[in-house]
Enzyme design. Structure first.
Site, mmCIF file in Angstrom:
data_model
loop_
_atom_site.group_PDB
_atom_site.id
_atom_site.type_symbol
_atom_site.label_atom_id
_atom_site.label_comp_id
_atom_site.label_asym_id
_atom_site.label_seq_id
_atom_site.Cartn_x
_atom_site.Cartn_y
_atom_site.Cartn_z
ATOM 1 N N HIS A 145 -3.225 7.332 3.070
ATOM 2 C CA HIS A 145 -3.652 6.009 2.612
ATOM 3 C C HIS A 145 -5.005 5.710 3.255
ATOM 4 O O HIS A 145 -5.221 6.004 4.435
ATOM 5 C CB HIS A 145 -2.615 4.966 3.019
ATOM 6 C CG HIS A 145 -3.032 3.555 2.723
ATOM 7 N ND1 HIS A 145 -3.601 3.199 1.515
ATOM 8 C CD2 HIS A 145 -2.978 2.416 3.469
ATOM 9 C CE1 HIS A 145 -3.877 1.903 1.540
ATOM 10 N NE2 HIS A 145 -3.509 1.407 2.711
ATOM 11 N N ASN A 175 -10.188 0.046 0.647
ATOM 12 C CA ASN A 175 -8.724 0.092 0.525
ATOM 13 C C ASN A 175 -8.307 -0.560 -0.789
ATOM 14 O O ASN A 175 -8.326 -1.778 -0.905
ATOM 15 C CB ASN A 175 -8.104 -0.641 1.725
ATOM 16 C CG ASN A 175 -6.580 -0.682 1.673
ATOM 17 O OD1 ASN A 175 -5.973 -0.288 0.685
ATOM 18 N ND2 ASN A 175 -5.977 -1.166 2.745
ATOM 19 N N CYS A 204 0.814 -1.226 0.000
ATOM 20 C CA CYS A 204 0.000 0.000 0.000
ATOM 21 C C CYS A 204 0.849 1.279 0.000
ATOM 22 O O CYS A 204 0.340 2.363 -0.262
ATOM 23 C CB CYS A 204 -0.964 0.005 1.175
ATOM 24 S SG CYS A 204 -2.140 -1.357 1.131
HETATM 25 N N1 COA Z 1 -18.596 -7.728 10.944
HETATM 26 C C1 COA Z 1 -19.110 -7.865 12.186
HETATM 27 N N2 COA Z 1 -18.371 -8.172 13.253
HETATM 28 C C2 COA Z 1 -17.051 -8.321 13.075
HETATM 29 C C3 COA Z 1 -16.449 -8.184 11.809
HETATM 30 C C4 COA Z 1 -17.288 -7.887 10.722
HETATM 31 N N3 COA Z 1 -16.818 -7.730 9.464
HETATM 32 N N4 COA Z 1 -15.127 -8.394 11.934
HETATM 33 C C5 COA Z 1 -14.897 -8.637 13.221
HETATM 34 N N5 COA Z 1 -16.055 -8.607 13.906
HETATM 35 C C6 COA Z 1 -16.265 -8.809 15.343
HETATM 36 C C7 COA Z 1 -15.170 -9.595 15.976
HETATM 37 O O1 COA Z 1 -15.378 -10.971 15.868
HETATM 38 C C8 COA Z 1 -15.228 -9.108 17.394
HETATM 39 O O2 COA Z 1 -16.265 -9.760 18.058
HETATM 40 P P1 COA Z 1 -16.127 -10.174 19.618
HETATM 41 O O3 COA Z 1 -15.972 -8.864 20.348
HETATM 42 O O4 COA Z 1 -17.401 -10.875 19.900
HETATM 43 O O5 COA Z 1 -14.909 -11.037 19.691
HETATM 44 C C9 COA Z 1 -15.625 -7.639 17.255
HETATM 45 O O6 COA Z 1 -16.260 -7.531 15.968
HETATM 46 C C10 COA Z 1 -14.459 -6.704 17.315
HETATM 47 O O7 COA Z 1 -13.457 -7.201 16.454
HETATM 48 P P2 COA Z 1 -12.063 -6.498 16.315
HETATM 49 O O8 COA Z 1 -11.162 -7.345 15.471
HETATM 50 O O9 COA Z 1 -11.615 -6.093 17.665
HETATM 51 O O10 COA Z 1 -12.492 -5.200 15.499
HETATM 52 P P3 COA Z 1 -11.614 -3.956 15.160
HETATM 53 O O11 COA Z 1 -12.252 -2.778 15.718
HETATM 54 O O12 COA Z 1 -10.148 -4.174 15.428
HETATM 55 O O13 COA Z 1 -11.791 -3.872 13.586
HETATM 56 C C11 COA Z 1 -10.563 -4.241 11.568
HETATM 57 C C12 COA Z 1 -11.261 -4.882 12.770
HETATM 58 C C13 COA Z 1 -9.960 -5.330 10.690
HETATM 59 C C14 COA Z 1 -11.608 -3.450 10.783
HETATM 60 C C15 COA Z 1 -9.460 -3.282 12.091
HETATM 61 O O14 COA Z 1 -8.652 -3.961 13.043
HETATM 62 C C16 COA Z 1 -8.585 -2.757 10.984
HETATM 63 O O15 COA Z 1 -9.018 -1.977 10.152
HETATM 64 N N6 COA Z 1 -7.276 -3.127 10.976
HETATM 65 C C17 COA Z 1 -6.358 -2.668 9.969
HETATM 66 C C18 COA Z 1 -6.482 -3.500 8.722
HETATM 67 C C19 COA Z 1 -5.813 -2.835 7.538
HETATM 68 O O16 COA Z 1 -5.853 -1.655 7.403
HETATM 69 N N7 COA Z 1 -5.186 -3.636 6.651
HETATM 70 C C20 COA Z 1 -4.550 -3.125 5.493
HETATM 71 C C21 COA Z 1 -3.326 -2.392 5.815
HETATM 72 S S1 COA Z 1 -2.663 -1.560 4.450
#
Ligand code: COA
Length: 309
Positions: free
Chosen positions: A232, A262, A109
């Site tokens: 980004h 993204n 990215c």
């Molecule tokens: N829909 C609904 N629920 C979801 C979900 C979805 N798509 N994905 C995860 N959950 C749930 C999880 O299972 C968790 O449930 P629990 O509390 O019962 O265990 C809860 O939502 C929270 O999950 P969590 O992983 O803590 O969410 P988060 O706030 O960290 O968001 C991402 C997850 C992936 C959106 C976030 O971590 C993120 O954007 N990370 C960066 C990824 C990225 O940018 N990658 C590319 C880099 S260039």
């Protein structure tokens, strides 16, 4: 010292749009969750990396009234090439009739930012014009049954023509990487995008904020000198967190993730094209471009927006 400036820009998103509600038909997720946790409403999918690169590159050339005959080098930043070899730049070279050389850049990215900085270096060593393209078709590498990744990614391409100039508009840059973090986000040959979302979030905010501060210091500027951050687009909460760390009001951040999701190397040139197109970014404005990607890689550039009048 030879300077450079961006004289042409353009972007392309595939026509097909997949909304959050459509994803929720087959995944255990909801429009509300995705919007709240990521800022994403929909994503554009479809189209090969080569085709999207050609379209964005052609728009950037048309925008400054040039053709491939005027270009000494095309660099395509992508981590989703259509073939293992040759590079996607070969397809672009052929379709746009580029006179000079062609190569690909792989920094995931952060790729567009690395390529933009490299273009400035190529110009310093004698080239007149470089076409830089950031393009990715991540939808091909997403497991559409995995709600952790399927909600986040999309396809697209953005391009910029960089030309030799008397004034230097690339005021400062910072490039960095931590290869020991490569396990937190990767795709194996024949595999899907694999990611520790929480760890990527944490690492990205830390690295991108530090990088932005380093670039500001190198430009001898403070955050108050920045008119727009062109970041980004991975998660709006990441953008908000970086803005907070560096003291930038969110009103100064260009946010396009709602529509694009993204699309990796494309997000920054797409955001730039969008904000120049709707007259938010104006000549004379100082931009902080800031990106990060798997690797982990990161990059920042401070640019005075000075297109030809
Ligand atoms: N829909 C609904 N629920 C979801 C979900 C979805 N798509 N994905 C995860 N959950 C749930 C999880 O299972 C968790 O449930 P629990 O509390 O019962 O265990 C809860 O939502 C929270 O999950 P969590 O992983 O803590 O969410 P988060 O706030 O960290 O968001 C991402 C997850 C992936 C959106 C976030 O971590 C993120 O954007 N990370 C960066 C990824 C990225 O940018 N990658 C590319 C880099 S260039």
């Amino acid at each position: 010292m030879t300077g450079s400036r961006i004289i042409g820009w353009g972007s392309y998103l595939p026509e097909k749009v997949v909304t959050n509600d459509e994803l929720a038909e087959s995944l255990d997720t909801s429009d509300e969750w995705i919007r709240e946790r990521t800022g994403i409403r929909e994503r554009h999918v479809g189209g090969s990396t080569g085709d999207m690169s050609i379209r964005a590159g052609r728009l950037a050339l048309e925008q400054c009234g040039l053709t491939g005959e005027d270009i000494d080098l095309v660099i395509v930043a992508t981590s989703t090439p259509d073939q293992l070899m040759p590079g996607t730049s070969a397809v672009v070279h052929d379709a746009l009739g580029i006179r000079g050389g062609a190569c690909d850049m792989q920094a995931v990215c952060s790729g567009f930012m690395y390529a933009l900085t490299a273009a400035n270096g190529f110009i310093a060593t004698g080239l007149d014009r470089v076409l830089v393209i950031g393009a990715d078709s991540l939808s091909t590498y997403v497991d559409w049954d995995d709600r952790n990744t399927a909600i986040l990614f999309g396809d697209g391409a953005g391009a910029a023509v960089i030309e030799r100039a008397d004034d230097q508009t690339l005021l400062a840059f910072d490039l960095g990487a931590d290869g020991s973090s490569r396990h937190i986000g990767f795709t194996d040959h024949g595999g899907y995008i694999n990611m520790d979302g929480k760890e990527v979030f944490r690492t990205a905010v830390r690295a991108a904020s530090k990088s932005a501060k380093k670039a500001l210091a190198a430009a001898n500027m403070t955050i108050d000198d920045i008119d727009w951050m062109v970041p980004h687009q991975a998660n709006v909460r990441i953008i908000e967190s970086i803005a907070k760390h560096i003291g930038l009001p969110m009103e100064k951040a260009i946010v396009t993730i709602g529509e694009t999701a993204n699309n990796s190397a494309a997000t920054i040139p797409v955001a730039l094209d969008t904000a120049v197109g709707d007259d938010r970014i104006k000549p004379g404005d100082v931009l902080l471009m800031n990106g990060f990607g798997f690797g982990m890689t990161w990059a920042s550039a401070i640019i005075r927006w000075q297109p030809p009048t």
